[in-house]
Structure formats: structure tokens, C-alpha cells
Motif scaffolding. Sequence first.
Motif, PDB file in Angstrom:
ATOM      1  N   ALA A  23       0.828  -1.206   0.000  1.00  0.00           N
ATOM      2  CA  ALA A  23       0.000   0.000   0.000  1.00  0.00           C
ATOM      3  C   ALA A  23       0.863   1.257   0.000  1.00  0.00           C
ATOM      4  CB  ALA A  23      -0.952  -0.008   1.189  1.00  0.00           C
ATOM      5  N   ASP A  24       1.950   1.261   0.775  1.00  0.00           N
ATOM      6  CA  ASP A  24       2.858   2.418   0.815  1.00  0.00           C
ATOM      7  C   ASP A  24       3.412   2.718  -0.577  1.00  0.00           C
ATOM      8  OD1 ASP A  24       2.712   2.681   3.623  1.00  0.00           O
ATOM      9  OD2 ASP A  24       4.489   1.402   3.945  1.00  0.00           O
ATOM     10  N   VAL A  25       3.926   1.691  -1.220  1.00  0.00           N
ATOM     11  CA  VAL A  25       4.552   1.867  -2.533  1.00  0.00           C
ATOM     12  C   VAL A  25       3.509   2.278  -3.567  1.00  0.00           C
ATOM     13  CG1 VAL A  25       5.850   0.733  -4.379  1.00  0.00           C
ATOM     14  CG2 VAL A  25       6.416   0.262  -1.984  1.00  0.00           C
ATOM     15  N   ALA A  26       2.375   1.599  -3.556  1.00  0.00           N
ATOM     16  CA  ALA A  26       1.314   1.912  -4.518  1.00  0.00           C
ATOM     17  C   ALA A  26       0.878   3.363  -4.394  1.00  0.00           C
ATOM     18  CB  ALA A  26       0.124   0.972  -4.309  1.00  0.00           C
ATOM     19  N   GLY A  30       1.094   6.147  -7.308  1.00  0.00           N
ATOM     20  CA  GLY A  30      -0.214   6.459  -7.866  1.00  0.00           C
ATOM     21  C   GLY A  30      -0.931   5.311  -8.558  1.00  0.00           C
ATOM     22  N   VAL A  31      -0.730   4.084  -8.060  1.00  0.00           N
ATOM     23  CA  VAL A  31      -1.462   2.934  -8.585  1.00  0.00           C
ATOM     24  C   VAL A  31      -2.178   2.251  -7.430  1.00  0.00           C
ATOM     25  CG1 VAL A  31       0.167   2.565 -10.490  1.00  0.00           C
ATOM     26  CG2 VAL A  31       0.486   1.301  -8.351  1.00  0.00           C
ATOM     27  N   THR A  32      -3.039   1.299  -7.756  1.00  0.00           N
ATOM     28  CA  THR A  32      -3.716   0.547  -6.697  1.00  0.00           C
ATOM     29  C   THR A  32      -2.781  -0.525  -6.153  1.00  0.00           C
ATOM     30  OG1 THR A  32      -4.612  -1.126  -8.188  1.00  0.00           O
ATOM     31  CG2 THR A  32      -5.961   0.868  -7.831  1.00  0.00           C
ATOM     32  N   ARG A  33      -3.092  -0.988  -4.977  1.00  0.00           N
ATOM     33  CA  ARG A  33      -2.326  -2.086  -4.374  1.00  0.00           C
ATOM     34  C   ARG A  33      -2.417  -3.319  -5.266  1.00  0.00           C
ATOM     35  NH1 ARG A  33      -4.007  -6.007  -0.763  1.00  0.00           N
ATOM     36  NH2 ARG A  33      -2.274  -7.061   0.247  1.00  0.00           N
ATOM     37  N   GLN A  34      -3.585  -3.555  -5.861  1.00  0.00           N
ATOM     38  CA  GLN A  34      -3.766  -4.705  -6.735  1.00  0.00           C
ATOM     39  C   GLN A  34      -2.834  -4.642  -7.950  1.00  0.00           C
ATOM     40  OE1 GLN A  34      -6.275  -2.909  -5.365  1.00  0.00           O
ATOM     41  NE2 GLN A  34      -7.019  -4.455  -3.954  1.00  0.00           N
ATOM     42  N   THR A  35      -2.624  -3.442  -8.473  1.00  0.00           N
ATOM     43  CA  THR A  35      -1.696  -3.285  -9.596  1.00  0.00           C
ATOM     44  C   THR A  35      -0.283  -3.625  -9.163  1.00  0.00           C
ATOM     45  OG1 THR A  35      -3.072  -1.611 -10.654  1.00  0.00           O
ATOM     46  CG2 THR A  35      -0.738  -1.638 -11.272  1.00  0.00           C
ATOM     47  N   LEU A  36       0.116  -3.160  -7.996  1.00  0.00           N
ATOM     48  CA  LEU A  36       1.462  -3.457  -7.502  1.00  0.00           C
ATOM     49  C   LEU A  36       1.633  -4.954  -7.272  1.00  0.00           C
ATOM     50  CD1 LEU A  36       4.157  -2.166  -6.771  1.00  0.00           C
ATOM     51  CD2 LEU A  36       3.405  -2.190  -4.405  1.00  0.00           C
ATOM     52  N   ILE A  37       0.616  -5.600  -6.735  1.00  0.00           N
ATOM     53  CA  ILE A  37       0.673  -7.058  -6.540  1.00  0.00           C
ATOM     54  C   ILE A  37       0.890  -7.757  -7.874  1.00  0.00           C
ATOM     55  CG2 ILE A  37      -0.713  -9.090  -5.933  1.00  0.00           C
ATOM     56  CD1 ILE A  37      -2.033  -7.282  -3.739  1.00  0.00           C
ATOM     57  N   ALA A  38       0.135  -7.366  -8.902  1.00  0.00           N
ATOM     58  CA  ALA A  38       0.262  -7.978 -10.219  1.00  0.00           C
ATOM     59  C   ALA A  38       1.662  -7.775 -10.797  1.00  0.00           C
ATOM     60  CB  ALA A  38      -0.797  -7.418 -11.170  1.00  0.00           C
ATOM     61  N   ILE A  39       2.236  -6.599 -10.586  1.00  0.00           N
ATOM     62  CA  ILE A  39       3.595  -6.341 -11.073  1.00  0.00           C
ATOM     63  C   ILE A  39       4.584  -7.222 -10.321  1.00  0.00           C
ATOM     64  CG2 ILE A  39       5.439  -4.625 -11.256  1.00  0.00           C
ATOM     65  CD1 ILE A  39       3.185  -2.506 -11.583  1.00  0.00           C
ATOM     66  N   GLU A  40       4.491  -7.267  -8.997  1.00  0.00           N
ATOM     67  CA  GLU A  40       5.399  -8.094  -8.194  1.00  0.00           C
ATOM     68  C   GLU A  40       5.332  -9.557  -8.602  1.00  0.00           C
ATOM     69  OE1 GLU A  40       4.780  -7.643  -3.992  1.00  0.00           O
ATOM     70  OE2 GLU A  40       5.744  -5.678  -3.922  1.00  0.00           O
TER      71      GLU A  40
END
Length: 71
Positions: A23-26, A30-40
Amino acid sequence: MVKPTRVTNSLRAVREAQQLTQADVARRVGVTRQTLIAIEQGKYSPTLELAFQLARVFGATLDELFHYPED
């Protein structure tokens, strides 16, 4: 036949080493947490702009975060 290549990343390891939440990084980029999860998880490749923003958040280079397999 050409094998498809996949960009991998070290985002999770770097994020955890810096004790940041998804959540911090997202929020910082400026992206959602779900987007960051998908990238990771390698399910989604970020745009070049987003990749640079992520590198800036972590104080890293693109090469330190993202890896393109060699032939």
C-alpha cells in the motif's frame, strides 16, 4: 520457434528489505495495491514511466529492479 521472454523483477524483495508495504509503494507511485501485486507477481509489466517511478521510490536503478532474460 521463438520462445516468449518474460521480464522478472525484484520488487517484493527490495520492498520488504526497505520495510515498505504494498500500500505504501502503490500510494507513492499512484497505482492501486492490486496493480502493484500484479507487477510483483510478474502478471503485469509496468509502463516505462511507472518503472522509473518505482525505481525512484526504492532508490534503485531499473536494472536492479527489473530483469530481462538473456538468450
